[in-house]
Design a protein around this motif. Sequence first.
Motif, PDB file in Angstrom:
ATOM      1  N   SER A 231       0.836  -1.206   0.000  1.00  0.00           N
ATOM      2  CA  SER A 231       0.000   0.000   0.000  1.00  0.00           C
ATOM      3  C   SER A 231       0.867   1.252   0.000  1.00  0.00           C
ATOM      4  O   SER A 231       0.524   2.253  -0.643  1.00  0.00           O
ATOM      5  CB  SER A 231      -0.930  -0.011   1.217  1.00  0.00           C
ATOM      6  OG  SER A 231      -1.748  -1.163   1.170  1.00  0.00           O
ATOM      7  N   THR A 252      -4.882  -4.017   4.657  1.00  0.00           N
ATOM      8  CA  THR A 252      -5.652  -3.871   3.414  1.00  0.00           C
ATOM      9  C   THR A 252      -6.515  -5.110   3.240  1.00  0.00           C
ATOM     10  O   THR A 252      -6.002  -6.212   3.068  1.00  0.00           O
ATOM     11  CB  THR A 252      -4.710  -3.707   2.201  1.00  0.00           C
ATOM     12  OG1 THR A 252      -3.767  -2.693   2.510  1.00  0.00           O
ATOM     13  CG2 THR A 252      -5.472  -3.334   0.944  1.00  0.00           C
ATOM     14  N   ASP A 271      -3.912  -2.256  -5.624  1.00  0.00           N
ATOM     15  CA  ASP A 271      -3.260  -2.708  -4.396  1.00  0.00           C
ATOM     16  C   ASP A 271      -4.124  -3.817  -3.819  1.00  0.00           C
ATOM     17  O   ASP A 271      -5.343  -3.688  -3.755  1.00  0.00           O
ATOM     18  CB  ASP A 271      -3.173  -1.525  -3.424  1.00  0.00           C
ATOM     19  CG  ASP A 271      -2.608  -1.932  -2.077  1.00  0.00           C
ATOM     20  OD1 ASP A 271      -1.839  -2.910  -2.020  1.00  0.00           O
ATOM     21  OD2 ASP A 271      -2.936  -1.249  -1.083  1.00  0.00           O
TER      22      ASP A 271
HETATM   23 MG   LIG Z   1      -1.804  -2.953   2.359  1.00  0.00          MG
END
Ligand SMILES: [Mg+2]
Length: 440
Positions: A231, A252, A271
């Motif tokens: 990220s 994430t 991502d």
């Molecule tokens: Mg991440």
Amino acid sequence: MLSDTVIAPATPPGYGGVSLVRISGPKSEEIAKSLAKKTKPFKDRVATLSSIYNSRNEKIDDAIITYFKTPSSYTGENVIEISCHGNPIIVDQIITSVCNMGARIAEPGEFTKRAFLNGKLDLVQAESVAAIIKSQSTKAARINHKILSGDLSNKLREIKDSVLSVLAKLEFEFDISENELTQPNLIKNTVNIINNSRLSCGSLIDSYEEGRIVNKGARVVIYGEPNVGKSTLLNALLEKDRAITSETPGTTRDTVDAQIVLGGVPVTLIDTAGLRNSNNTLEAAGVERSRSEIKNADLLINVVTLGEKVKKSAGFGKEITVYNKSDIIDYPKKDGDTINISALMGHGLGELKNLIKNKLIIKNESGSSLVLTTRRQVMAISHCKDSLVAALKHLGNSAPELELVSFELRDAINQIDTLLGKTTADDILNKVFSGFCVGK
Ligand SMILES: [Mg+2]
Ligand SMILES: Nc1nc2c(ncn2[C@@H]2O[C@H](COP(=O)(O)OP(=O)(O)O)[C@@H](O)[C@H]2O)c(=O)[nH]1
């Protein structure tokens, strides 16, 4: 020439300085005269300021009317362009009045279809009109414009002409000769020419990936173990904080995407959630989604840090391995598809961007190369190439059957003709033009 007259707005709906409405067909000029209550004819290619009225004689607007007389117009027919004030109610009133005067609303792509049917454009050029309108980058616009200017059509015609020239010689030969060939070196020359055409087809087919990426954009997926800095890398490439980063692994949960432009080409960076087995259903769903993004990517960026094994992705395509956190880890120097960076400190990001561009075959921003841009084009050129290869195979026999060679060459030519629109079936034409917006 088509007998009916069509109308459509050429500018998008909404409020603006000017809206443009276009009329094409045999009644265009007569309709414009009624609309402007004029008795004198409009002059060809002259812009005239006129008040325009509906059928109840009420004034709609003051507008600029320009007449393009057949055949020197976009569609090849009589065309009237009305530039009115940029207001959807005015545009609606003009369209209603013109329809009351005998025109009908154009279908999507109908203006360009008429241009094609009237010989103003071939089919490859017509397709490029829709592609120019949809271009999302300067490079895409340039490439599509090159096709509209006829560069790809010329290349296709060049291939077709050389195949035609050998075909003519072969047919002459099997028409007149009994046993012996009357033209010395006929087979050798034929093989040379067909081989060159085959190579030209091959490079056009190879160019499709670039054409596709330039037009549709590329999907670049960042993946790796939790906490390696995926990220942080996304944010660094975007130059803004888009994804949440933290030292807690599993931060994430869902895929996050954002667009950047690299070398004039739109690139979607994705991502992903770190690939690990998790008992948390939410995180597991994110990991599942990551796996599906990996499968559909044009390019993968595998982010790793020291100490982990570099796992190869389950993806099929191109891949770059990025060793992150070079500010705190001392990595040996890398080359090829592997690079050391610090996403946090911004080290090595320029190099990484160049590597991404190279991997996505984004050669230069000027977009000077000639590329195929649609699936239809690739299918036809691949088929053409297959026929040329089959012809070469027959020619390789000790006593080649010239009829069979000629059959394959005709097939190759037909394939090129479907692209240029000489022998294209109606259903294909409808498919090509239905992808357009109304008014083009
Ligand atoms: Mg991440
Ligand atoms: N020192 C250093 N720390 C980094 C670097 N990149 C990321 N980090 C840190 O590593 C942790 C995890 O980063 P994050 O981007 O959330 O990792 P992700 O799970 O792979 O998305 C965060 O605390 C980041 O600040 C880097 O290049 N150097």
